[in-house]
Design an enzyme around this catalytic site. Structure first.
Site, PDB file in Angstrom:
ATOM      1  N   MET A   2      -0.692  -3.044  -4.322  1.00  0.00           N
ATOM      2  CA  MET A   2       0.682  -2.573  -4.435  1.00  0.00           C
ATOM      3  C   MET A   2       1.383  -3.120  -5.682  1.00  0.00           C
ATOM      4  SD  MET A   2       1.872  -2.871  -0.444  1.00  0.00           S
ATOM      5  CE  MET A   2       3.462  -2.090  -0.724  1.00  0.00           C
ATOM      6  N   HIS A   3       2.542  -2.552  -5.980  1.00  0.00           N
ATOM      7  CA  HIS A   3       3.536  -3.060  -6.935  1.00  0.00           C
ATOM      8  C   HIS A   3       3.169  -2.903  -8.409  1.00  0.00           C
ATOM      9  CE1 HIS A   3       4.986  -4.815  -3.267  1.00  0.00           C
ATOM     10  NE2 HIS A   3       4.052  -5.742  -3.226  1.00  0.00           N
ATOM     11  N   ASP A  54      -2.128  -1.164   0.145  1.00  0.00           N
ATOM     12  CA  ASP A  54      -3.310  -1.762   0.760  1.00  0.00           C
ATOM     13  C   ASP A  54      -3.035  -2.386   2.121  1.00  0.00           C
ATOM     14  OD1 ASP A  54      -1.822  -3.834  -0.344  1.00  0.00           O
ATOM     15  OD2 ASP A  54      -3.450  -4.636  -1.562  1.00  0.00           O
TER      16      ASP A  54
END
Length: 494
Positions: free
Chosen positions: A78-79, A237
């Site tokens: 992520m991110h 995830d």
């Protein structure tokens, strides 16, 4: 019929071929490097992810009828900020989830914009790993590149674009950008204004199981798949791993001991914890969840084993073997697992890994045990934050590479004082991605139905009352170490 699940990780991409009964027919992994050009920085070339697909998926299909593949689902790290120009070219290496360069931008968002306002707009406060601070950093430090942005994508969404030609994301992954109004599941116009983000840069939002598109011809040929294969939006995830462990519906919990460590509590209604120490994100099942994320979990053990002890992964169990059960909860050495700074619940980019309590009697095994215990104690910090927010957590699932260690599982179950259920199929985000693909293709009517039908518990680690009591005493000592070191961490970072 077959479904492909993809786990786009930080150090590798894992591919699963799953049949309609939920059995994993084949799995394989393609590794790639991580770049750390400066202390606290973490970057990756998105081309590596696509190259992993071009190599991994054809190998996954060898010996199977590719025409029987119905759908694909991706669970991804992520991110990460993937910035594309108007020609679809990557402008710079992706800035990843565990990158700590955005301390100033995070501080600006949390103090000038204000945590209360951020929580009102998005349901969350700013953490250094989130995407919005990365955009502010890029605007300040790389203005020429920032001015050329035409699209911003998250890592898994870059793969979905390469597969389908569609710019899309799902609510669970978008929740970690600090640009999404999580409660109302729409982009926050005010946060976009604060970060200088143009609406046309943003991907189209979907539920995780919804179809984004089918494979475009060039991608289908390169992967050896038919063009009719459906690709769903996928999930971050942790949300994908939660699906793969059956953590759906109200009050279910899952803990992941991967590169990072997470505690994930699914909820049917949106809610935040009062201190915003946990993330309030959308879930891949259509609901929401609270999540605590520590930046270094199994990676702490890998650092200790690989970089310090210089042993191979095959020798990890041998390093843990001297740690007797009677020694658990009695170790005098403590370890703060903040090798990359820390996110939940302390939100401190300056925090660093720390060993304390060593003496001339300290052994190699003592430090190995301290590393495992330190990660478990840090997960307990988020566990306590969730309970303070009203979450009732009588038991939890456990997955991730660290879950393969019986010793680590025993330590964690007793540090938390709850039973931990290990799934029969422990494939994390990749298996969740495959289940989402099944729902996308109509194999199941809902994510809940898919999880209830296919996810089963293989064994349960039960806490021992005596050991739990010993760890309770040690945890109370552990939680005093970071506050005592916090000011020093800040001074060392200057």
């Amino acid at each position: 019929m077959y479904y492909i699940g993809v786990d786009l990780g930080t150090s590798a991409c894992k591919f699963l071929l799953v049949d309609e009964a939920g059995q994993v027919c084949r799995e394989l992994t393609r590794e790639y490097p991580l770049s750390m050009p400066k202390t606290g920085w973490s970057e990756q070339d998105p081309a590596l992810w696509w190259q992993a697909c071009l190599s991994g998926i054809p190998a996954l299909l060898e010996g199977f009828d590719a025409a029987q593949v119905q759908g694909m689902g991706i669970g991804g790290q992520m991110h990460g900020l993937v910035a594309l120009d108007s020609e679809g070219q990557v402008l710079r290496p992706a800035i990843l989830w565990n990158d700590g360069r955005t301390a100033e931008q995070t501080e600006y968002l949390n103090t000038v914009i204000g945590k209360k306002e951020l929580s009102r707009l998005t349901g969350n406060i700013a953490f250094a790993g989130f995407t919005a601070p990365k955009l502010l950093w890029m605007r300040e430090q790389e203005p020429e590149l920032f001015g050329r942005i035409a699209k911003i994508l998250l890592p898994k969404d870059y793969l979905v674009w390469k597969l389908t030609g569609c710019f899309s994301t799902d609510y669970s992954d978008a929740s970690g950008m600090l640009l999404l109004d999580v409660e109302h599941k729409c982009w926050s116009e005010e946060m976009c204004r604060i970060c200088g983000v143009k609406p046309e840069w943003l991907a189209e939002l979907h539920e995780s199981w919804q179809e984004v598109g089918c494979l475009q011809p060039q991608a289908a040929r390169a992967l050896g798949l038919p063009e009719g294969v459906k690709v769903c939006a996928g999930a971050g995830d942790n949300a994908a791993a939660a699906i793969g462990t059956g953590t759906v519906g109200e009050g279910r919990c899952n803990i992941s001991l991967g590169t990072s460590g997470t505690i994930f509590i699914s909820r049917e209604r949106f809610g935040v914890d009062e201190a915003n120490g946990l993330h309030a994100f959308a879930h891949a099942d259509g609901g929401w969840h609270l999540m605590g994320c520590m930046l270094s979990a199994a990676s702490c053990n890998k650092w200790w084993m690989d970089e310090i002890l210089k042993v191979s992964s095959a020798d990890y169990p041998a390093e843990q073997a001297p740690i007797a059960r009677e020694n658990l909860g009695r170790n005098s050495v403590y370890f703060l697992p903040y090798l990359m700074g820390e996110r939940s619940p302390i939100n401190d980019t300056n925090a660093r890994g720390t060993l304390i309590g060593m003496s001339m009697n300290t052994t190699r095994a003592d430090i190995t045990q301290a590393v495992l215990e330190g990660v478990a104690f840090a997960i307990r910090d988020s566990f306590e934050a969730a309970r303070s927010a009203g979450a009732v957590i009588p038991r939890s699932g456990l997955c991730g590479g660290g879950a393969k260690s019986p010793l680590w599982g025993t330590i964690l179950a007793n540090v938390l004082g709850i039973p931990l259920d290990l799934p029969v199929t422990e494939q994390g985000p990749g298996y969740g991605g495959a289940l989402l693909a099944m729902v996308c293709c109509g194999r199941f009517a809902s994510v809940r139905e898919a999880a209830d039908t296919l996810v089963h518990v293989s064994r349960t680690i039960q806490p021992d009352p005596e050991l739990t009591a010993r760890y309770e005493e040690r945890y109370q000592k552990f939680r005093r170490i970071y506050p005592a070191c916090k000011e020093l961490f800040g001074a060392l970072a200057d």
